[in-house]
Scaffold this active site. Sequence first.
Site, PDB file in Angstrom:
ATOM      1  CG  ASP A  31      -1.766   2.206   6.345  1.00 45.97           C
ATOM      2  OD1 ASP A  31      -2.116   1.645   5.344  1.00 45.97           O
ATOM      3  OD2 ASP A  31      -2.201   3.271   7.054  1.00 45.97           O
ATOM      4  CG  ASP A  34      -1.622   1.260   1.563  1.00 45.25           C
ATOM      5  OD1 ASP A  34      -2.330   1.615   0.570  1.00 45.25           O
ATOM      6  OD2 ASP A  34      -1.298   1.932   2.654  1.00 45.25           O
ATOM      7  CG  ASP A  90      -1.632   7.727   0.645  1.00 46.86           C
ATOM      8  OD1 ASP A  90      -0.660   8.420   0.687  1.00 46.86           O
ATOM      9  OD2 ASP A  90      -2.701   7.534  -0.137  1.00 46.86           O
TER      10      ASP A  90
END
Length: 226
Positions: free
Chosen positions: A168, A11, A13
């Site tokens: 995250d 991922d 961000d």
Amino acid sequence: MRRDYELLIFDWDGTLADSIGRIVQAMAEAADRAGEPRSSDAAVKGIIGLALDEAISTLYPHLNEPQIAQFRQHYADVYVALDQQPSPLFEGVVESLDAFRAEGYRLAVATGKARRGLDRVLKANGWEHYFDITRAADETRGKPHPLMLEEILAHCAVPAERALMVGDSAFDLQMASNAGMHSVAVGYGAMSLQALAEFGPQACISHFSQLREWLAGRHRVDLQGG
């Protein structure tokens, strides 16, 4: 000398880039421009990883499609203004990714960002051709649908069991599970490790460099096991 994984998928961000605060601020200012109440920081962090339209409709379910489009434009305008200097990469990211490449791993990105935004930050970091493939939310199905990962796997000709998703958010881990892939949760981004642990990642890390240690440990165990 077979490793567990050939392909590492990240991922962006909150996993590679320290951009969560900027996303929260941009969503708040977009709400002001749209005449909507600001969502809480926790609520905004809870939608990071989704495609932008879905994120907005989750936070503001009463909005119709034209209103969502207008809100999306407000967000894009604010975010681009804030992102004149792109969000920094987390400590240890550059060194770790360079090491992974040197060790023969294939690397990819699967993000909820739009292609234009992803290309902008890749260019800012000199990474236009760094990854084997990148997929953005506006060119495929958004998370947690597995299509984004399935397209990456097909491009790299790597089976799901030989790939690892690192993220995250719950959407990252759910997407990996939906694609039949293993995942690693990082706890310094949008969600806490306690919350992410519920989605069954193979490991939970609190610093990006710990991913190298974990992968090296699995490789040593594999070698010792024959």
